[in-house]
Design a protein around this motif. Structure first.
Motif, PDB file in Angstrom:
ATOM      1  N   SER A   1      39.732 111.466  -4.401  1.00  0.00           N
ATOM      2  CA  SER A   1      39.833 112.652  -5.129  1.00  0.00           C
ATOM      3  C   SER A   1      40.789 112.391  -6.342  1.00  0.00           C
ATOM      4  N   LEU A   2      41.120 111.168  -6.642  1.00  0.00           N
ATOM      5  CA  LEU A   2      42.128 110.767  -7.506  1.00  0.00           C
ATOM      6  C   LEU A   2      41.859 111.541  -8.826  1.00  0.00           C
ATOM      7  N   ASP A   3      40.520 111.039  -9.446  1.00  0.00           N
ATOM      8  CA  ASP A   3      40.388 111.601 -10.781  1.00  0.00           C
ATOM      9  C   ASP A   3      40.325 112.966 -11.041  1.00  0.00           C
ATOM     10  N   SER A   4      39.862 113.802  -9.847  1.00  0.00           N
ATOM     11  CA  SER A   4      39.767 115.277 -10.161  1.00  0.00           C
ATOM     12  C   SER A   4      41.293 115.731  -9.942  1.00  0.00           C
ATOM     13  N   LEU A   5      42.124 115.178  -9.330  1.00  0.00           N
ATOM     14  CA  LEU A   5      43.397 115.571  -8.931  1.00  0.00           C
ATOM     15  C   LEU A   5      44.353 115.535 -10.440  1.00  0.00           C
TER      16      LEU A   5
END
Length: 269
Positions: free
Chosen positions: A19-23
């Motif tokens: 979920s790094l990109d969305s975070l």
């Protein structure tokens, strides 16, 4: 310097990695500072790990279905003390290794409450195992025949909460009652046992076929325990009763105490 993706992989932060990109996009829109972003990132990883662990514990628990306390219709069972249920939901009984016994006729919600408390325990990180009494007895008898009884008893001591459902529906032989006693004795003051039964304690001598064994079992079960005696009607028949498909025979309180008092009526078409 190691790149971020391989670093997260080596740290086994798979939930944060996914979920790094969305975070990062969220952090940019909310204008988070470094500390706030770090808190969000770690919370994301922790939440993913907790959910994965919960799913694993629920699978290992072998619950017949998932039910929660929020789904329980307390208005239909006014005999239940809400304060006691709230205290049990706090799981202090699990921390202290105490037992819970749910008594009442068939269909009043004993298994629902047992499952709901099991879900609470699993959510708190405790290991849970659900078994019908018939399955437990079969498991112990088979282990004895295969000369692995001690190992089986030890495995059944591990769960922090052991739920034994349907106590009293089938009588036990003396050998089966003896094996059951050995299990209860092993778990005594070590871990919590949660039982449901349609029989009062006075009738447990009939269940175990031996009053002495029954007394010894009750002594250990009830020494540190909470008992809920549910005196209500069957959930499974309430909708049919409302629809006029069943009626009840009159009793002293004009209420049935078990399902045997329900008399089917002809369905009008």
């Amino acid at each position: 310097m190691m790149a971020l993706e391989p670093l997260l992989h080596r740290l086994k932060m798979e939930h944060l990695q996914a979920s790094l990109d969305s975070l990062c996009e969220y952090a940019s829109k909310q204008d988070l500072n470094y500390r706030e972003f770090l808190e969000q990132a770690l919370a994301q990883e922790w939440g993913g790990r907790h959910q994965k662990g919960l799913e694993s514990r629920l699978k290992q628990a072998r619950l017949p279905w998932i039910k929660t306390l929020e789904q329980f219709d307390f208005s239909f069972q006014p005999s239940i003390d809400h304060k006691i249920v709230r205290e049990l939901a706090g799981l202090s009984f699990v921390e202290r290794g105490e037992n819970v016994v749910l008594l009442g006729p068939p269909g009043v919600g004993k298994t629902h409450l047992a499952v709901a408390l099991s879900v609470k325990a699993a959510e708190a990180g405790h290991r849970v195992l659900f078994m019908t009494l018939d399955r437990l007895v079969s498991t112990l008898m088979r282990a004895r025949q295969e000369n692995r009884l001690d190992r089986q008893l030890q495995q059944l001591t591990y769960p922090k909460v052991l739920v034994l459902d349907e106590m009293g529906y089938l009588p036990m032989t003396r050998e089966e009652a003896s094996l059951f006693f050995r299990l209860i004795n092993r778990r005594y003051e070590r871990a919590s046992t949660l039982l449901t039964s349609n029989k009062s304690f006075m009738d447990w001598g009939e269940i175990f076929g031996d009053q002495v064994i029954a007394t010894a079992i009750l002594d250990r079960l009830l020494h540190h325990s909470t008992t809920l005696n549910i005196k209500g009607e069957s959930y499974r028949l309430k909708d049919k009763r409302r629809a006029g498909l069943v009626t009840t025979l009159a009793t002293k309180e004009d209420k049935p105490t078990n399902d045997s008092e329900l008399v089917p009526m002809k369905e009008h078409r």
